[in-house]
Design an enzyme around this catalytic site. Structure first.
Site, PDB file in Angstrom:
ATOM      1  N   SER A  86     -15.651  16.542  48.700  1.00  0.00           N
ATOM      2  CA  SER A  86     -15.931  17.974  48.558  1.00  0.00           C
ATOM      3  C   SER A  86     -16.660  18.279  47.263  1.00  0.00           C
ATOM      4  O   SER A  86     -17.516  19.166  47.202  1.00  0.00           O
ATOM      5  CB  SER A  86     -14.623  18.772  48.571  1.00  0.00           C
ATOM      6  N   HIS A 129      -9.966  25.602  45.898  1.00  0.00           N
ATOM      7  CA  HIS A 129     -11.040  24.712  46.344  1.00  0.00           C
ATOM      8  C   HIS A 129     -12.421  25.341  46.170  1.00  0.00           C
ATOM      9  O   HIS A 129     -13.349  24.727  45.609  1.00  0.00           O
ATOM     10  CB  HIS A 129     -10.797  24.337  47.802  1.00  0.00           C
ATOM     11  N   ASP A 175     -16.908  28.155  51.550  1.00  0.00           N
ATOM     12  CA  ASP A 175     -15.662  27.483  51.203  1.00  0.00           C
ATOM     13  C   ASP A 175     -14.503  28.461  51.310  1.00  0.00           C
ATOM     14  O   ASP A 175     -14.498  29.326  52.193  1.00  0.00           O
ATOM     15  CB  ASP A 175     -15.777  26.870  49.805  1.00  0.00           C
TER      16      ASP A 175
END
Length: 742
Positions: free
Chosen positions: A534, A200, A143
């Site tokens: 996600s 994220h 990520d």
């Protein structure tokens, strides 16, 4: 004389290479991923031998810019490399012996306190107790990096990594620990450490395996103890995404490294649209990992609710859609006519007036940019002291809309859904008083505002509520099947919580975010609430980790089967959750997945036969298989013939079809299962045999499904749904059935 300077980066399994030979002037070079055969009659004693083999495919001249030709020299996931090449140079390379396939690097895009409670996972459940909360296994997160100092990644009580761990930590030696055991960054020419500048990756990692953090909350809401699904699991971080973009060559390098490091599970939360598998670095790398026994989970994409938008659609991946939970951080809209409408927001300001304020709709005075409250669109519209209506679309996210409203003088914001966004609302950490309402409520608000000369409204903040219905439901944004490239395998496979998920964050949120810019070294104990598929992928990665500990002999395909055949298809009120293109097999039920009764397994050779059945050339199949394949010597199969836990069948001019499945007994050694079937509309389905009698553990039995229809012409262009259940005195093993009339 040619001089090669080879730079080995720590314990990495790929090599960053800088060769300085003679220069060329053609500057139109792009990154290509090149697949080649393993060298014949050459002994590879060192990694440099493989690099020399890769270099033999390249032009002898370097780039005028001085950049390295080779970007990555892969050693684990594939035999091949990523290099800067022109299309003409690639064509010349195709004539060289040992060349298999080349594809351009493509960009992929990024697709808690309550998750475990909602899933029935907490410290008292058998699954978490029996697996010691994931202790001893390693989840690899590919990520945007991580904030290593966050409390979610403390290692209190955790053992050292297992001896198989070969990875490295690019942070200072004291920064990584027994929770965060490795961290690497992948981007050519970028020496940044794997800090997470946007949040994220930190969020994803803590959902999968964050430790217990008491008193977690976001701006005073959703209070509780935060933890990942497998909170005692080790984490290895591979920063392959920079900003919101992930290069496929970087992703493949991350998978390559994770495999060599010794991870057990890989979680991916990005995608770039469905493409043929031989051009899909994620699919190729994931197949290599799965053949090594590594489970790979992936997000389905955020392009729903349109059909045919699902991404990461290869049958060896666990493709995960997003669902809602039963928690709501409620912010009500009260209109001047007394009508009240429910919305959500994570920011509940103290002292905000509940008196009525003027409400303005920029879309009434401007174009689509004003509707979306885009940057600069409110400069000629008077919004000072008003509640501003903003549509939930456009070039900016919902927090940015609030910043624009606030800068223009607005004091509050109501986000209104479009038709395709339907009922899904998000409890975002806004910078000003705000709420997000559903499409049906948006229409009522607009009708009121457009019918009044001086409309007014206020927002009333009710705090965090639980037990909200319906739950779970499929998020409107969650990408739907069928695959636009690979029809025949039902995707997504499963849905899991992905809406309004509280998890770790590297920087302040809400109004404080305007005062403290994102800083990768910040050490504050921040959390955030975010939505997207996600976030569903690491949920399944965590569950898969627990199952792998509980059943170390189960293959990745068996673990996927256990997850799919035990999924919930009804919400908590007993109503169907959604259709198969939206939810796949259904909603994850971890406790049931731990004891599925029967499972469907798929071996690696089956995937090769399936690739041959797709009509790919031998070289295209070889690129995916990472070895030379001659489909003439393989009995090809189509997607319907894969031993998949779901059944997807196309009926065309041939209105009859037979498919075969095999199931392995992982329940009681002596058990009898009887068939139950819900026939899809317009189709007759029979199963033989109708009973399966097992006499021992791990015994495999085969059955056939016979499909026929007299109404193909009348049903053409439609789909019909049903299911097959194998029922014993303890287990129900459910496979969804989807029939497409072509």
């Amino acid at each position: 004389m040619k001089l090669l300077v080879i730079l080995l980066l720590f314990h990495t399994t790929f090599l960053m290479i800088n060769g300085q030979i003679s220069s060329i002037t053609n500057t139109h070079h792009e990154t290509y991923i090149v697949h080649v055969e393993k060298p014949k009659n050459i002994m590879l004693h060192r990694s440099t031998d493989l690099v020399s083999w890769y270099m033999s495919f390249l032009p002898t001249k370097t780039l005028a810019s001085g950049e390295a030709r080779i970007v990555y020299a892969y050693q684990t996931a594939i035999t091949g490399f990523a290099a800067k090449l022109t299309s003409e140079e690639v064509k010349a390379m195709e004539t060289k012996e040992g060349f298999i396939h080349a594809t351009k690097d493509r960009m992929l895009y990024l697709h808690t306190t309550h998750i475990n409670d909602f899933l029935g996972l907490n410290q008292g459940t058998c699954l978490q107790k029996d697996t010691n909360l994931g202790k001893g296994l390693i989840i690899g997160i590919l990520d945007t990096g991580v904030l290593p100092t966050h409390r979610s990644f403390k290692d209190s009580g955790l053992p050292h990594p297992p001896t198989k761990w070969k990875g490295h930590c690019d942070f200072k030696p004291t920064t990584c620990n027994n929770k965060l055991i490795g961290a690497r960054s992948f981007q050519p020419g970028n020496k940044d450490l794997p800090y997470d500048p946007i949040g994220h990756g930190t969020h994803i990692a803590s959902i999968a395996a964050g430790g217990f953090v008491k008193d977690a909350q976001v701006l005073g809401n959703a209070k509780g103890t935060a933890s990942g699904v497998a909170p005692n699991c080790h984490l290895a971080i591979y920063k392959v995404c920079h900003s919101s973009v992930c290069g496929s060559s970087d992703v493949l390098a991350g998978i390559d490294q994770a495999m060599a490091d010794g991870v057990d599970v890989i979680s991916l939360s990005f995608g770039g649209g469905a493409v043929p598998f031989y051009n899909d670095a994620v699919a190729i790398g994931a197949l290599a990992a799965i053949e090594k026994g590594i489970i790979v989970t992936s997000s389905a994409g955020n392009s729903g609710p349109a059909k045919g938008t699902v991404e990461n659609d290869s049958p060896w991946l666990i493709t995960v859609g997003a669902s809602t939970m039963d928690r709501m951080i409620r912010a009500r809209v009260k209109l001047g006519n007394g009508e009240e409408l429910l919305g959500e927001s994570a920011y509940h300001p103290s002292g905000f007036t509940y008196g009525f304020l003027p409400i303005v709709y920029p879309g009434q005075h401007g174009g689509s940019r004003a509707k979306a409250c885009s940057d600069g669109s409110l400069s000629r519209i008077n919004v000072k002291g008003m509640v501003v209506l903003c549509h939930n679309f456009g070039e900016n996210n919902t927090v940015e809309k609030g910043i624009i409203v606030q800068k223009a003088g607005g004091v509050a914001m109501i986000l209104i859904n479009e038709k395709d966004q339907n009922m899904t609302t998000q409890a975002t950490a806004h910078v000003l008083p705000a709420t997000h309402v559903s499409y049906s409520d948006s229409k009522r608000i607009l009708a009121y505002v457009l019918s009044k000369t001086n409309p007014t409204a206020t927002i009333i903040f009710d705090g965090t509520l639980y037990g909200i219905s319906p739950a779970p439901s499929v998020a409107s944004f969650s990408s739907r099947g069928p695959s636009s490239v690979n029809e025949g395998v039902l995707k997504p496979d499963i849905i899991a919580p992905g809406v309004n998920i509280l998890a770790a964050w590297p920087s302040p949120v809400g109004p404080l975010s305007l005062e403290s810019p994102v800083n990768s070294n910040i050490t504050s104990m921040e959390f955030n609430i975010v939505s997207g598929t996600s976030l569903a992928s690491p949920v399944i990665a965590g569950v898969a980790t627990l199952l792998k500990i509980a059943h170390p002999d189960w293959s990745p395909a068996v673990i996927k089967s256990a997850i799919m055949t035990t999924a919930n298809t009804l919400d908590r009120d007993g109503f169907p959750i959604s259709d198969l293109y939206s939810m796949g097999a259904g909603h994850i039920n971890p406790a049931k997945a731990n004891d599925p009764g029967l499972v469907y397994d798929i071996v690696g050779d089956d995937y090769i036969a399936y690739l041959c059945g797709l009509g790919y050339t031998d070289k295209q199949v070889s690129a995916v298989a990472r070895r030379i394949i001659d489909c003439a010597n393989i009995d090809p199969i189509n997607a319907e013939e894969l031993n998949y836990p779901s059944v997807s069948v196309a009926l065309g001019s041939k209105a009859k079809k037979t498919i075969t499945r095999s199931v392995m007994n992982v329940g009681e050694s002596e058990s009898l299962y009887s068939m139950q079937i819900k026939r899809p509309e317009g189709v007759e389905v029979s199963v033989y045999p109708e009973k399966l009698s097992f006499s021992e553990m791990n015994q495999t039995l085969t059955f056939s499904l016979y499909f026929s229809s007299n109404d193909v012409s009348a049903m053409r262009g439609s789909v019909s749904e049903g299911y097959l259940r194998w029922v014993s005195n303890k287990h129900i093993v459910r496979s969804p059935i989807l029939v497409t009339f072509t």
